[in-house]
Write a protein that holds these residues in place. Sequence first.
Motif, mmCIF file in Angstrom:
data_model
loop_
_atom_site.group_PDB
_atom_site.id
_atom_site.type_symbol
_atom_site.label_atom_id
_atom_site.label_comp_id
_atom_site.label_asym_id
_atom_site.label_seq_id
_atom_site.Cartn_x
_atom_site.Cartn_y
_atom_site.Cartn_z
ATOM 1 N N THR A 1 0.830 -1.206 0.000
ATOM 2 C CA THR A 1 0.000 0.000 0.000
ATOM 3 C C THR A 1 0.863 1.255 0.000
ATOM 4 O OG1 THR A 1 -1.769 -1.167 1.167
ATOM 5 C CG2 THR A 1 -1.830 1.236 1.235
ATOM 6 N N GLN A 2 1.986 1.189 0.704
ATOM 7 C CA GLN A 2 2.878 2.352 0.769
ATOM 8 C C GLN A 2 3.562 2.642 -0.562
ATOM 9 O OE1 GLN A 2 5.451 2.991 4.150
ATOM 10 N NE2 GLN A 2 4.442 1.387 5.319
ATOM 11 N N ILE A 3 3.816 1.616 -1.356
ATOM 12 C CA ILE A 3 4.548 1.827 -2.620
ATOM 13 C C ILE A 3 3.633 1.749 -3.839
ATOM 14 C CG2 ILE A 3 6.683 0.953 -1.580
ATOM 15 C CD1 ILE A 3 6.273 -1.590 -3.337
ATOM 16 N N TYR B 1 0.055 1.960 7.491
ATOM 17 C CA TYR B 1 -0.499 2.200 6.159
ATOM 18 C C TYR B 1 -1.769 3.043 6.252
ATOM 19 C CZ TYR B 1 -4.226 -1.210 7.041
ATOM 20 O OH TYR B 1 -5.323 -1.868 7.559
ATOM 21 N N GLU B 2 -2.151 3.638 5.131
ATOM 22 C CA GLU B 2 -3.388 4.396 5.040
ATOM 23 C C GLU B 2 -4.196 3.865 3.864
ATOM 24 O OE1 GLU B 2 -5.014 9.012 4.619
ATOM 25 O OE2 GLU B 2 -2.950 8.586 5.217
ATOM 26 N N ASN B 3 -5.469 3.606 4.124
ATOM 27 C CA ASN B 3 -6.347 3.069 3.091
ATOM 28 C C ASN B 3 -7.704 3.758 3.248
ATOM 29 O OD1 ASN B 3 -8.080 1.576 1.457
ATOM 30 N ND2 ASN B 3 -7.107 -0.384 1.938
ATOM 31 N N ILE B 4 -8.048 4.629 2.328
ATOM 32 C CA ILE B 4 -9.266 5.420 2.469
ATOM 33 C C ILE B 4 -10.520 4.552 2.402
ATOM 34 C CG2 ILE B 4 -8.207 7.528 1.559
ATOM 35 C CD1 ILE B 4 -9.550 6.960 -1.106
ATOM 36 N N LYS B 5 -10.389 3.331 1.896
ATOM 37 C CA LYS B 5 -11.550 2.439 1.844
ATOM 38 C C LYS B 5 -12.045 2.070 3.241
ATOM 39 C CE LYS B 5 -9.596 -0.707 -0.761
ATOM 40 N NZ LYS B 5 -9.422 -1.935 -1.579
ATOM 41 N N ILE B 6 -11.172 2.169 4.241
ATOM 42 C CA ILE B 6 -11.558 1.771 5.594
ATOM 43 C C ILE B 6 -12.726 2.609 6.101
ATOM 44 C CG2 ILE B 6 -10.777 1.585 7.995
ATOM 45 C CD1 ILE B 6 -7.970 1.030 6.925
ATOM 46 N N LYS B 7 -12.741 3.889 5.778
ATOM 47 C CA LYS B 7 -13.848 4.746 6.214
ATOM 48 C C LYS B 7 -15.161 4.324 5.560
ATOM 49 C CE LYS B 7 -11.416 8.878 7.722
ATOM 50 N NZ LYS B 7 -11.342 10.354 7.606
ATOM 51 N N ASP B 8 -15.108 3.921 4.306
ATOM 52 C CA ASP B 8 -16.312 3.424 3.643
ATOM 53 C C ASP B 8 -16.785 2.128 4.294
ATOM 54 O OD1 ASP B 8 -16.357 5.526 1.807
ATOM 55 O OD2 ASP B 8 -15.066 4.451 0.398
ATOM 56 N N TRP B 9 -15.846 1.268 4.624
ATOM 57 C CA TRP B 9 -16.214 0.020 5.309
ATOM 58 C C TRP B 9 -16.893 0.319 6.643
ATOM 59 C CZ3 TRP B 9 -10.661 -2.387 4.653
ATOM 60 C CH2 TRP B 9 -10.460 -2.679 3.297
ATOM 61 N N TYR B 10 -16.365 1.315 7.360
ATOM 62 C CA TYR B 10 -16.966 1.689 8.645
ATOM 63 C C TYR B 10 -18.391 2.200 8.441
ATOM 64 C CZ TYR B 10 -17.875 4.147 13.009
ATOM 65 O OH TYR B 10 -18.457 4.580 14.166
ATOM 66 N N THR C 1 -3.643 4.330 9.839
ATOM 67 C CA THR C 1 -3.595 5.698 10.381
ATOM 68 C C THR C 1 -4.864 6.061 11.136
ATOM 69 O OG1 THR C 1 -4.364 6.503 8.220
ATOM 70 C CG2 THR C 1 -1.984 6.547 8.645
ATOM 71 N N TYR C 2 -6.021 5.591 10.691
ATOM 72 C CA TYR C 2 -7.283 5.973 11.324
ATOM 73 C C TYR C 2 -7.397 5.381 12.729
ATOM 74 C CZ TYR C 2 -8.200 6.931 6.415
ATOM 75 O OH TYR C 2 -8.101 7.386 5.130
#
Length: 265
Positions: A28-30, A122-131, A220-221
């Motif tokens: 995810t970082q690269i 790592y940061e994954n913006i999909k996590i907020k959608d999953w929440y 990160t979240y």
Amino acid sequence: MNNQDKKVIEVENGCHMGDQFINFMFFTQIKEFLEKENIYIKYYCWPQYHANLHDFNPSNNISIHSLQEPYKKKYYELWQGGHIGQIAPIHIKNVLEDLLVFMFNNFLKNYNLNISVNNWIYENIKIKDWYNNLDTNLKDIDILIVNSSPRSGQYRYDKPLWDRYIQKLNSSCKIATTEFVSNEVISLHTYNLKDITAISINVKYIIAINTGPLLPLFNTYTLNNVKKIYIFGGNFKHCKTICNPQSIANCILDISNRENGVIFN
């Protein structure tokens, strides 16, 4: 770029789910580097881990493939044991994050990839959608307990003892566990890793055995919001972790002290 510029790297990991997810935290970082440089990774692991890894796969440049029985190593082994365990300096071996960063940077260097990583968060913006898609009942958990059985002998797990403390704790605050305890305790044992990760971004505390479901929580979240993460069976250096506490009872006591003697209303 045309196909002549395309670079394909084949890697494998024949270990457990946690070992697979570690690698995808780094991928995810690269992600942007891989896509910019037209680099494709073919990742080989056991089929039972594919579904969870697909949820966290950050790029179309990474494809997931199956190892076959009888298992014989064929590709670059992306794992903190084996060769990496032999060449890593002693001081690095003592802290998991440092060993994993060393492992992944060694992989990048091996393929002459002009990039490096400094940590495994790592940061994954999909996590907020999953929440947002979670059932309402799962959005306000006070304490998330990763009580899944360790697969690599990293912790001597006394499940009956943990179950007793978990059931007692459940009477004073809202908790969820990754492994079934009782019908009175919210159990996530049928949920995917993405759901457990989504739940974690709004919990106050995490009590965890160092096993597969813990690792996705180092995003990160979750780290920005959680107060403390108590971890059994591993040395972590993040400022919010408390490593190898004496017992789950000590974790509960520490939480109670931090909450002025009352865990939660």
